[in-house]
Design an enzyme around this catalytic site. Structure first.
Site, PDB file in Angstrom:
ATOM      1  N   GLU A  48       0.855  -1.198   0.000  1.00 27.37           N
ATOM      2  CA  GLU A  48       0.000   0.000   0.000  1.00 27.37           C
ATOM      3  C   GLU A  48       0.889   1.246   0.000  1.00 27.37           C
ATOM      4  O   GLU A  48       1.696   1.431   0.897  1.00 27.37           O
ATOM      5  CB  GLU A  48      -0.918  -0.031   1.231  1.00 27.37           C
ATOM      6  N   ASP A  98      -6.504   2.851  -9.607  1.00 28.91           N
ATOM      7  CA  ASP A  98      -6.473   3.879 -10.648  1.00 28.91           C
ATOM      8  C   ASP A  98      -7.826   4.555 -10.874  1.00 28.91           C
ATOM      9  O   ASP A  98      -8.413   4.452 -11.954  1.00 28.91           O
ATOM     10  CB  ASP A  98      -6.021   3.240 -11.987  1.00 28.91           C
ATOM     11  N   LYS A 102      -7.900  10.312 -16.841  1.00 28.42           N
ATOM     12  CA  LYS A 102      -7.412  11.372 -17.725  1.00 28.42           C
ATOM     13  C   LYS A 102      -5.967  11.076 -18.116  1.00 28.42           C
ATOM     14  O   LYS A 102      -5.224  10.467 -17.338  1.00 28.42           O
ATOM     15  CB  LYS A 102      -7.475  12.713 -17.005  1.00 28.42           C
ATOM     16  N   ASP A 134     -14.849   0.039 -11.054  1.00 23.30           N
ATOM     17  CA  ASP A 134     -16.186   0.539 -11.399  1.00 23.30           C
ATOM     18  C   ASP A 134     -16.093   1.555 -12.538  1.00 23.30           C
ATOM     19  O   ASP A 134     -17.067   2.237 -12.837  1.00 23.30           O
ATOM     20  CB  ASP A 134     -16.904   1.137 -10.171  1.00 23.30           C
TER      21      ASP A 134
END
Ligand SMILES: C[S@@+](CC[C@H](N)C(=O)[O-])C[C@H]1O[C@@H](n2cnc3c(N)ncnc32)[C@H](O)[C@@H]1O
Length: 193
Positions: A48, A98, A102, A134
């Site tokens: 992490e 992520d 963009k 998602d």
């Protein structure tokens, strides 16, 4: 993580030679706790990038009695994975990485063309790579990326699967379900040889 150039993550979570499960970007760690809870034989490592959450979750693993079977390290997976020995991972999970799509955010992407060869190296032949998002654009981009790799093949006729088969959900997955958002799930198998 230990300072050495090469790391066998199994040395830090015990369990002998058996490959471990790896979560990239566990965030608040919910998936680790649920997954460790469903199978007492599983050993896990999380990488992490946010030091605060890595340290909180690592402490909670210890306080909830999972400290011998799992650790979370404050590491950028893109650097840390290069130090792992080959074939040490049975399943790698990348849940909701992520959350940007963009162009200017490309540099931040964790699941990218540079991480994929490292995942191929550390996941044992026959092992699995599970990705959830998602963001439909990201799912399509991951599929395109994985199609370029001979080291992975879709687990079924395509990589898309409707349900999470691992009996554990990440915090973001729980939230997406509660909010009624679509979840795109991809499952790949590490090709033998
Ligand atoms: C959108 S959050 C999802 C958290 C969790 N996986 C979930 O599904 O609830 C993405 C997580 O990946 C972590 N992350 C982003 N880039 C990373 C990297 N290069 N290495 C390790 N973790 C990373 C972030 O700090 C964050 O915790």
């Amino acid at each position: 993580m230990p300072e050495s150039d090469t790391i066998d993550p199994r040395d830090v979570v015990g369990g002998g030679e058996a490959p471990i499960e790896l979560e990239i970007g566990p965030g608040r760690g919910g998936f680790l706790f649920e997954r460790l809870g469903v199978d007492p034989g599983i050993r896990m490592v999380g990488l992490e990038i946010k030091r605060k959450w890595a340290s909180i979750v690592d402490g909670r693993l210890r306080s909830r009695g999972f400290g011998e079977r799992a650790r979370v390290f404050a590491e950028d997976a893109r650097d840390a994975l290069r130090r792992f020995v080959p074939g040490c991972v049975s399943v790698a999970y990348v849940h909701f990485p992520d959350p940007w799509w963009k162009k200017k955010h490309q540099k931040r992407l964790v699941l990218s063309g540079s991480l994929l060869p490292e995942l191929a190296r550390v996941i044992r032949p026959g092992g699995q790579l599970f990705v959830q998002t998602d963001v439909e654009e990201r799912a399509l981009a991951y599929e395109e990326l994985l199609e370029t790799s001979v080291a992975f093949h879709p687990a079924g006729p395509t990589a898309r699967i409707a349900e999470n088969p691992f009996q554990a959900r990440s915090p973001r997955e729980h939230r997406a379900i509660a909010d009624g958002l679509p979840i795109h799930r991809l499952l790949y198998v590490r090709t033998a040889g």
